[in-house]
Design an enzyme around this catalytic site. Structure first.
Site, mmCIF file in Angstrom:
data_model
loop_
_atom_site.group_PDB
_atom_site.id
_atom_site.type_symbol
_atom_site.label_atom_id
_atom_site.label_comp_id
_atom_site.label_asym_id
_atom_site.label_seq_id
_atom_site.Cartn_x
_atom_site.Cartn_y
_atom_site.Cartn_z
ATOM 1 N N ASP A 162 0.782 -1.309 0.061
ATOM 2 C CA ASP A 162 0.013 -0.049 0.043
ATOM 3 C C ASP A 162 0.843 1.139 -0.080
ATOM 4 O O ASP A 162 2.018 1.158 -0.001
ATOM 5 C CB ASP A 162 -0.855 -0.180 1.220
ATOM 6 C CG ASP A 162 -2.381 0.394 0.830
ATOM 7 O OD1 ASP A 162 -2.432 1.388 0.011
ATOM 8 O OD2 ASP A 162 -3.372 -0.025 1.485
ATOM 9 N N GLU A 221 -0.551 1.770 -5.270
ATOM 10 C CA GLU A 221 -0.361 3.021 -5.096
ATOM 11 C C GLU A 221 -1.530 4.022 -5.422
ATOM 12 O O GLU A 221 -1.177 5.363 -5.676
ATOM 13 C CB GLU A 221 1.063 3.370 -5.709
ATOM 14 C CG GLU A 221 0.902 3.348 -7.177
ATOM 15 C CD GLU A 221 0.040 2.252 -8.078
ATOM 16 O OE1 GLU A 221 -0.988 2.595 -8.462
ATOM 17 O OE2 GLU A 221 0.595 1.079 -7.859
ATOM 18 N N TRP A 222 -2.732 3.512 -5.841
ATOM 19 C CA TRP A 222 -3.895 4.051 -5.987
ATOM 20 C C TRP A 222 -3.981 4.887 -7.299
ATOM 21 O O TRP A 222 -4.672 5.545 -7.617
ATOM 22 C CB TRP A 222 -4.146 4.956 -4.885
ATOM 23 C CG TRP A 222 -3.656 4.742 -3.389
ATOM 24 C CD1 TRP A 222 -3.803 3.552 -2.854
ATOM 25 C CD2 TRP A 222 -3.430 5.503 -2.453
ATOM 26 N NE1 TRP A 222 -3.505 3.563 -1.441
ATOM 27 C CE2 TRP A 222 -3.058 4.794 -1.353
ATOM 28 C CE3 TRP A 222 -3.106 7.057 -2.562
ATOM 29 C CZ2 TRP A 222 -2.623 5.462 -0.052
ATOM 30 C CZ3 TRP A 222 -2.565 7.451 -1.267
ATOM 31 C CH2 TRP A 222 -2.310 6.589 -0.015
ATOM 32 N N GLY A 223 -2.897 4.422 -8.304
ATOM 33 C CA GLY A 223 -2.962 5.049 -9.471
ATOM 34 C C GLY A 223 -2.137 6.477 -9.501
ATOM 35 O O GLY A 223 -2.232 7.238 -10.447
ATOM 36 N N ASP A 244 -9.666 3.829 -4.110
ATOM 37 C CA ASP A 244 -10.516 2.776 -3.883
ATOM 38 C C ASP A 244 -11.754 2.657 -4.529
ATOM 39 O O ASP A 244 -12.494 3.580 -4.746
ATOM 40 C CB ASP A 244 -10.735 2.803 -2.404
ATOM 41 C CG ASP A 244 -9.454 2.341 -1.526
ATOM 42 O OD1 ASP A 244 -8.358 2.105 -2.120
ATOM 43 O OD2 ASP A 244 -9.644 2.534 -0.374
#
Length: 565
Positions: A162, A221-223, A244
């Site tokens: 994460d 890395e959430w984009g 998310d």
């Protein structure tokens, strides 16, 4: 094929020739289970046991759902005397995971069921949590070698990594961390970036490799910082492209993520895949039809299929969606190519398609309407005049389709077709007009992208672009129009037009037509070419005008507009 007329820019050629991570795993998208969408961080060792047992008993393992992965809250807050990773053994609150037997014992439990075991950690100073960043669970930044060795010693087969506290020990979530510009490459290639995040992931990649144990590496890395263009395929087996998906689940979340993958579908391939986040199938917030669309699109886009609901209490409807072997086969196809965006009929339906290993094509048509209705799919949108079709959701053979296929589609439903024996449709030819050749009004302004491309921006909020002398041919009427644009207005939250911008197009002063255009990248220097729309109102001859505007927001920046000959 319909899209053969598109030019191949140097940046696309350069960035598409990348090497997938060669770590012996993740050749096809991962399939498995993670509790987060169903339980948040309120999970116990007993829940992991129950979910794993259900995965086996309900037949999901036999279909390829093999990983059971830890998520947030299981970590300790301090390292042991040797500096090694620790875990929580007592339940402090509803938001923390207790692993009294330890992760190694949990791995053994999974392995004894024939499953694989996934660990969760973070590339920052501390890990993500569900209490606003106050838990301060262990992160792996600066401890990658030791932690990778520890995870391997426990029997880990998967690591979800994460991105909380990645910038500093006081910055919990940062969607816009510092970026240092490294250099510019050839014409039409975007500026390459030395990202503050990329080294966090490459360091852990190398640490995992050094353990000698095959561990699938999932970069979460959430984009942030456009990981597909690092290229992440050389860093991880999958990389998150967006914030998310939930919880809670919503159709708006799906729309945001679908728009965000538009410019990066070409980066998926064996060993490395765009990760659209875990599945919400089985959770509240989506209708059964929306869940079916969600599952089918994720599968066709080659996203990992990670179930994230309570498997001990699933409905037969949920089970049917998740166990559709035709859709699973689509996801696990050996070619590993994602579907790509072909056509958007604004506020009506999308058309996506992609190749399969057996030479066939899959087409996914999404109904954006909120009601069940008759929907017509034009085969030319995926480059065919005819093809033999199979419905991959129902399994029904549809025989030979010629020109189009009409069916009743539920609200927010999808049609998923496998097309074989396709006959290519004639490719359209366009006459293009540069945006800079038009008349600019109300603040619309040219912007130089590089030596070869100048776009017109600030169209909207009073700014307009009017192109004149447009050829309507000998008959006028309705024409196929192509738009080449740049839209770097990406977002990590749901907005009125998440990861898209609207432009309103008027032909010869007629009623303006809304076109909803997805992002072209997470930057303002990469073109999207060939956004197609059928527009009416053309007159014969070269006396036509096309006006671009938006009364209440900004449109994309436009390079050129083409009208089919």
């Amino acid at each position: 094929m319909l899209w053969r007329y598109l030019e191949t820019f140097l940046w696309l050629s350069f960035l598409s020739v990348v090497h997938a991570l060669q770590n012996g795993v993740g050749v096809t998208p991962a399939m498995g289970y993670n509790p987060y969408n169903g339980f948040s961080c309120s999970t116990t060792e007993a829940i992991y046991h129950a979910q794993a047992q259900a995965l086996v008993n309900l037949g999901f393992l036999a279909l390829g759902y093999e990983y059971v992965n830890l998520d947030c809250g299981w970590q300790g807050k301090t390292r042991d005397s040797a500096g090694k990773f620790t875990w929580d053994t007592t339940i402090a609150s509803a938001f923390f995971i207790s692993l009294p037997s330890g992760p190694a014992a949990l791995a053994t439990f999974m392995h004894n069921l024939g499953l694989k075991f996934g660990v969760y950690s973070d590339g920052g100073f501390f890990a993500c949590d569900a209490v606003g960043g106050t838990a301060h669970y262990l992160g792996s930044l600066g401890h990658e070698t030791s932690d990778a060795a520890t995870f391997a010693s426990w029997g880990a087969d998967y690591l979800k990594y994460d991105n909380c506290y990645s910038v500093s020990s006081t910055d919990f979530v940062d969607d816009n961390p510092p970026i240092q510009v490294r250099s510019k490459q050839a014409t039409f290639e975007r500026t390459l970036l030395t990202c503050s995040l990329q080294p966090h992931y490459t360091t852990m990649r190398d640490a995992l490799a050094a353990t000698g144990r095959p561990i699938l590496f999932s970069a979460c890395e959430w984009g942030v910082q456009d990981p597909a263009r690092w290229p992440a395929s050389a860093v991880a087996n999958s990389w998150r492209i967006s914030n998310d998906i939930g919880p809670p689940a919503s159709w708006d979340n799906l729309f945001r993520i679908i728009n965000q993958i538009v410019p990066i579908t070409q980066f998926a391939g064996p060993g490395g895949f765009n990760d659209l986040d875990m599945l919400e199938v089985g959770n509240t917030g989506l209708t059964a039809t929306e869940q079916q669309t969600h599952f089918a699109f994720w599968a066709a886009a080659k996203s990992p299929l990670i179930i994230s609901t309570d498997l001990t209490n699933i409905s037969s409807q949920t089970s049917t969606i998740l166990k559709n072997t035709r859709i699973i086969a689509l996801n696990q196809d050996a070619l590993g190519k994602s579907i790509s965006f072909k056509r958007r009929y604004t506020n009506d339906h999308d058309v996506w398609s992609g190749p399969l290993a057996d030479g066939s094509t899959v087409a996914v048509i999404i109904n954006w309407e909120t009601a069940s209705r008759s929907l017509t799919f034009n085969l030319a949108d995926v480059g065919f005049s005819s093809a033999t079709a199979t419905d991959l959701i129902s399994g029904a053979s549809l025989g030979k389709l010629t020109t189009s296929f009409t069916s009743t589609v539920a609200a927010h439903g999808a049609v998923v077709l496998k097309l074989t024996n396709g006959v290519a449709a004639p490719a359209p030819v366009f006459t293009f007009s540069a945006a800079t050749s038009g008349t600019l009004g109300g603040g619309a302004t040219p912007r130089v992208v590089n030596a070869s491309v100048t776009v017109v921006g600030f169209i909207g909020n009073g700014g307009t672009l009017t192109l004149t002398g447009i050829d309507g041919g000998t008959a006028g009427g309705t024409k196929l129009v192509a738009f080449d644009y740049i839209n770097g207005d990406f977002t990590f939250t749901n907005t009125a037009c998440s990861n898209c911008r609207n432009v309103f197009v008027s032909v010869n002063g007629g009623t303006a037509v809304q076109l909803q255009m997805p992002i072209s990248a997470e930057s303002w220097d990469i073109l999207f070419q060939g956004y197609l729309a059928s527009l009416s109102g053309f007159k014969p001859g070269k006396t036509n005008t096309i006006t671009l505007s938006n009364p209440s927001a900004f449109a994309p920046d436009f390079w050129r507009v083409g009208v089919a000959v």
